[in-house]
Motif scaffolding. Structure first.
Motif, PDB file in Angstrom:
ATOM      1  N   THR A  58     -11.806   4.196   8.982  1.00 49.06           N
ATOM      2  CA  THR A  58     -10.803   4.493   7.965  1.00 49.06           C
ATOM      3  C   THR A  58      -9.802   3.358   7.866  1.00 49.06           C
ATOM      4  O   THR A  58      -9.520   2.682   8.856  1.00 49.06           O
ATOM      5  N   ALA A  59      -9.299   3.123   6.655  1.00 51.30           N
ATOM      6  CA  ALA A  59      -8.285   2.101   6.416  1.00 51.30           C
ATOM      7  C   ALA A  59      -7.092   2.741   5.739  1.00 51.30           C
ATOM      8  O   ALA A  59      -7.213   3.769   5.065  1.00 51.30           O
ATOM      9  N   LEU A  60      -5.920   2.124   5.883  1.00 52.71           N
ATOM     10  CA  LEU A  60      -4.668   2.709   5.416  1.00 52.71           C
ATOM     11  C   LEU A  60      -4.068   1.927   4.252  1.00 52.71           C
ATOM     12  O   LEU A  60      -4.034   0.693   4.284  1.00 52.71           O
ATOM     13  N   VAL A  61      -3.570   2.667   3.273  1.00 54.69           N
ATOM     14  CA  VAL A  61      -2.851   2.045   2.168  1.00 54.69           C
ATOM     15  C   VAL A  61      -1.434   1.699   2.600  1.00 54.69           C
ATOM     16  O   VAL A  61      -0.914   0.619   2.295  1.00 54.69           O
ATOM     17  N   THR A  62      -0.768   2.611   3.308  1.00 51.22           N
ATOM     18  CA  THR A  62       0.562   2.334   3.868  1.00 51.22           C
ATOM     19  C   THR A  62       0.474   2.492   5.375  1.00 51.22           C
ATOM     20  O   THR A  62      -0.410   3.173   5.890  1.00 51.22           O
ATOM     21  N   THR A  63       1.408   1.877   6.092  1.00 49.51           N
ATOM     22  CA  THR A  63       1.333   1.914   7.555  1.00 49.51           C
ATOM     23  C   THR A  63       2.598   2.535   8.132  1.00 49.51           C
ATOM     24  O   THR A  63       2.788   3.737   8.074  1.00 49.51           O
ATOM     25  N   HIS A  64       3.481   1.736   8.668  1.00 50.32           N
ATOM     26  CA  HIS A  64       4.645   2.261   9.375  1.00 50.32           C
ATOM     27  C   HIS A  64       5.841   2.371   8.430  1.00 50.32           C
ATOM     28  O   HIS A  64       6.786   1.578   8.493  1.00 50.32           O
ATOM     29  N   VAL A  65       5.783   3.364   7.553  1.00 52.22           N
ATOM     30  CA  VAL A  65       6.883   3.637   6.631  1.00 52.22           C
ATOM     31  C   VAL A  65       7.229   5.127   6.733  1.00 52.22           C
ATOM     32  O   VAL A  65       6.356   5.955   7.020  1.00 52.22           O
ATOM     33  N   PRO A  66       8.483   5.494   6.521  1.00 47.48           N
ATOM     34  CA  PRO A  66       8.835   6.915   6.532  1.00 47.48           C
ATOM     35  C   PRO A  66       8.027   7.684   5.496  1.00 47.48           C
ATOM     36  O   PRO A  66       7.739   7.168   4.403  1.00 47.48           O
ATOM     37  N   LEU A  67       7.709   8.921   5.797  1.00 48.05           N
ATOM     38  CA  LEU A  67       6.866   9.717   4.914  1.00 48.05           C
ATOM     39  C   LEU A  67       7.477   9.865   3.526  1.00 48.05           C
ATOM     40  O   LEU A  67       6.758   9.878   2.523  1.00 48.05           O
ATOM     41  N   ARG A  68       8.790   9.948   3.446  1.00 53.05           N
ATOM     42  CA  ARG A  68       9.436  10.122   2.144  1.00 53.05           C
ATOM     43  C   ARG A  68       9.248   8.907   1.230  1.00 53.05           C
ATOM     44  O   ARG A  68       9.423   9.009   0.012  1.00 53.05           O
ATOM     45  N   GLU A  69       8.906   7.757   1.796  1.00 52.80           N
ATOM     46  CA  GLU A  69       8.712   6.540   1.004  1.00 52.80           C
ATOM     47  C   GLU A  69       7.262   6.307   0.612  1.00 52.80           C
ATOM     48  O   GLU A  69       6.969   5.376  -0.151  1.00 52.80           O
ATOM     49  N   VAL A  70       6.360   7.119   1.116  1.00 51.63           N
ATOM     50  CA  VAL A  70       4.938   6.891   0.871  1.00 51.63           C
ATOM     51  C   VAL A  70       4.565   6.960  -0.602  1.00 51.63           C
ATOM     52  O   VAL A  70       3.849   6.073  -1.101  1.00 51.63           O
ATOM     53  N   PRO A  71       4.981   7.979  -1.371  1.00 51.30           N
ATOM     54  CA  PRO A  71       4.527   8.042  -2.768  1.00 51.30           C
ATOM     55  C   PRO A  71       4.819   6.775  -3.568  1.00 51.30           C
ATOM     56  O   PRO A  71       3.966   6.322  -4.347  1.00 51.30           O
ATOM     57  N   GLU A  72       5.997   6.186  -3.400  1.00 50.19           N
ATOM     58  CA  GLU A  72       6.315   4.959  -4.124  1.00 50.19           C
ATOM     59  C   GLU A  72       5.535   3.767  -3.589  1.00 50.19           C
ATOM     60  O   GLU A  72       5.243   2.825  -4.322  1.00 50.19           O
ATOM     61  N   ALA A  73       5.205   3.797  -2.296  1.00 47.61           N
ATOM     62  CA  ALA A  73       4.474   2.676  -1.697  1.00 47.61           C
ATOM     63  C   ALA A  73       2.995   2.691  -2.064  1.00 47.61           C
ATOM     64  O   ALA A  73       2.321   1.666  -1.960  1.00 47.61           O
ATOM     65  N   VAL A  74       2.481   3.847  -2.476  1.00 47.24           N
ATOM     66  CA  VAL A  74       1.079   3.941  -2.908  1.00 47.24           C
ATOM     67  C   VAL A  74       0.983   3.419  -4.335  1.00 47.24           C
ATOM     68  O   VAL A  74       1.285   4.126  -5.294  1.00 47.24           O
ATOM     69  N   SER A  75       0.590   2.183  -4.490  1.00 46.21           N
ATOM     70  CA  SER A  75       0.449   1.558  -5.801  1.00 46.21           C
ATOM     71  C   SER A  75      -1.015   1.211  -6.049  1.00 46.21           C
ATOM     72  O   SER A  75      -1.805   1.118  -5.099  1.00 46.21           O
ATOM     73  N   PRO A  76      -1.419   1.000  -7.306  1.00 45.88           N
ATOM     74  CA  PRO A  76      -2.809   0.594  -7.558  1.00 45.88           C
ATOM     75  C   PRO A  76      -3.212  -0.649  -6.770  1.00 45.88           C
ATOM     76  O   PRO A  76      -4.330  -0.720  -6.244  1.00 45.88           O
ATOM     77  N   ARG A  77      -2.316  -1.608  -6.672  1.00 48.45           N
ATOM     78  CA  ARG A  77      -2.643  -2.840  -5.948  1.00 48.45           C
ATOM     79  C   ARG A  77      -2.901  -2.561  -4.471  1.00 48.45           C
ATOM     80  O   ARG A  77      -3.852  -3.101  -3.889  1.00 48.45           O
ATOM     81  N   GLU A  78      -2.085  -1.705  -3.849  1.00 46.55           N
ATOM     82  CA  GLU A  78      -2.255  -1.421  -2.428  1.00 46.55           C
ATOM     83  C   GLU A  78      -3.495  -0.564  -2.171  1.00 46.55           C
ATOM     84  O   GLU A  78      -4.181  -0.732  -1.156  1.00 46.55           O
ATOM     85  N   VAL A  79      -3.788   0.357  -3.083  1.00 49.21           N
ATOM     86  CA  VAL A  79      -5.021   1.142  -2.959  1.00 49.21           C
ATOM     87  C   VAL A  79      -6.232   0.221  -3.037  1.00 49.21           C
ATOM     88  O   VAL A  79      -7.183   0.342  -2.244  1.00 49.21           O
ATOM     89  N   ALA A  80      -6.197  -0.724  -3.963  1.00 50.90           N
ATOM     90  CA  ALA A  80      -7.318  -1.662  -4.103  1.00 50.90           C
ATOM     91  C   ALA A  80      -7.461  -2.518  -2.852  1.00 50.90           C
ATOM     92  O   ALA A  80      -8.582  -2.760  -2.371  1.00 50.90           O
TER      93      ALA A  80
END
Length: 368
Positions: A195-217
């Motif tokens: 498994t690979a991660l789109v976001t890593t060591h960020v607070p959970l409340r910041e995850v939705p904004e950190a999930v971007s198309p570029r990072e998913v790709a």
């Protein structure tokens, strides 16, 4: 092609096979890959598992980067003969090591006093960061073929006052900055799950904004590449959803439609240009994606955030899963566990994860 359920066993067997060949003569020994190991927090189990792992893996020449007194104390705890630990100061010295010898990097930062088990102080945090950087430099400079990192304490490093320590959030982020990698991806590999991660060591409340198309790709592309290096032909990769039930068509969130699905399309275009060929699907409910991967119907899963990946990874392969940093100009693997301060000094810490990390590092270095 190695089946998902037997990948971990195949990795260890391959390492042992290289070791058997290495004992046939000096020219074959010289071909064994060199792996630099930063040993992690000196107050935790890192030195113990580093020594035990290096002592038990075959076909790889290991160089431990850490305080010599700490490592010799660890050797006594795990019953590895002190004579097997040999100081080395360069590639030539490493290549001259006898079979079964473990290198101790002579240039490692030293501690002024023995570390207390379970109670790291500022000096211990600073030393951990120095050892990470020293081991990284050995690989970057061509002395070693791959980097393996032992379990470090983020808090001890970040509060140590050492230069660059205040921004330390983990190996992945630190190595990306130090090696000036354009993009890095955290991944975990075990016999039943990759498994690979789109976001890593960020607070959970910041995850939705950190999930971007570029990072998913990014995470999708690098996971496909890792799977190809592990022997998968046209890897089957599912991209997990962020919200329950993949958002229920927007009722439970629209990140799947606005961020994740466009990221999957972007990943498909990147893979079409640069390879490898892969089958991407998603967004898929996370519980479904990991269940399918666990039974072998998928080769890998892209997770949106840290615990979405690490919970199934540790449930399915704790002690054997290997943390891999993708996108670096060097190979880097790590154990999937922490400093385990409660076990430090007992000699009871399980070294399987370190053995697997060393073996996988050697395998990925050979694939490059």
């Amino acid at each position: 092609m190695t089946s998902p359920d037997r990948r971990g066993a195949a990795r260890t067997t391959a390492a042992k096979g290289r070791g058997g060949a290495g004992r046939g003569g000096s020219s074959r020994r010289a071909a064994a890959p060199i792996v630099a190991i930063s040993v992690g927090c000196p107050s935790g189990v890192g030195p113990e598992v580093a020594v035990a792992g290096a002592a038990s893996v075959e076909g790889v020449r290991c160089v431990l980067v850490g305080d010599e007194a700490v490592l010799r104390r660890a050797a006594r705890l795990v019953r590895v003969a002190s004579r097997r630990l040999v100081a080395v100061d360069g590639r030539a010295a490493i290549e001259r090591l006898d079979p079964g010898a473990i290198g101790l990097w002579a240039g490692s930062a030293r501690l002024s006093r023995p570390s207390a088990f379970g109670r790291p102080e500022a000096e211990d945090g600073a030393a951990q960061l120095a050892w990470i950087d020293e081991a990284t430099d050995l690989v970057r400079d061509g002395v070693a073929a791959a980097l393996v990192t032992g379990p470090a304490s983020k808090h001890a490093i970040a509060t140590s006052g050492a230069p660059g320590s205040a921004d330390f959030l983990g190996h992945t982020e630190h190595l990306g900055r130090r090696l000036r990698a354009r993009e890095v991806t955290m991944a975990f590999a075990s016999g039943k799950l990759v498994t690979a991660l789109v976001t890593t060591h960020v607070p959970l409340r910041e995850v939705p904004e950190a999930v971007s198309p570029r990072e998913v790709a990014r995470a999708s592309v690098w996971l496909a590449r890792l799977l190809a290096d592990l022997g998968r032909e046209k890897p089957r990769v599912a991209v997990a959803a962020l919200n329950p039930h993949a958002g229920e068509g927007g009722l439970l969130g629209d990140e799947e439609q606005r961020r994740i699905a466009p990221g999957i399309r972007l990943a498909a275009r990147r893979l079409a240009r640069s390879g490898p060929a892969a089958e991407l699907s998603g967004p898929v409910g996370a519980e479904t994606a990991f269940r399918l991967a666990a039974r072998g119907a998928l080769d890998g899963v892209v997770a949106m955030y840290h615990d979405q990946a690490t919970i199934p990874s540790k449930l399915l392969g704790f002690g054997e899963a290997v943390n891999v940093t993708l996108g670096l100009p060097i190979v880097r693997t790590s154990v999937d566990h922490g400093t385990a301060y409660d076990l430090a000094g007992t000699g009871k810490a399980d070294p399987r994860g370190m053995r697997e990390a060393i073996a996988l590092a050697a395998q990925l270095a050979a694939a490059r």
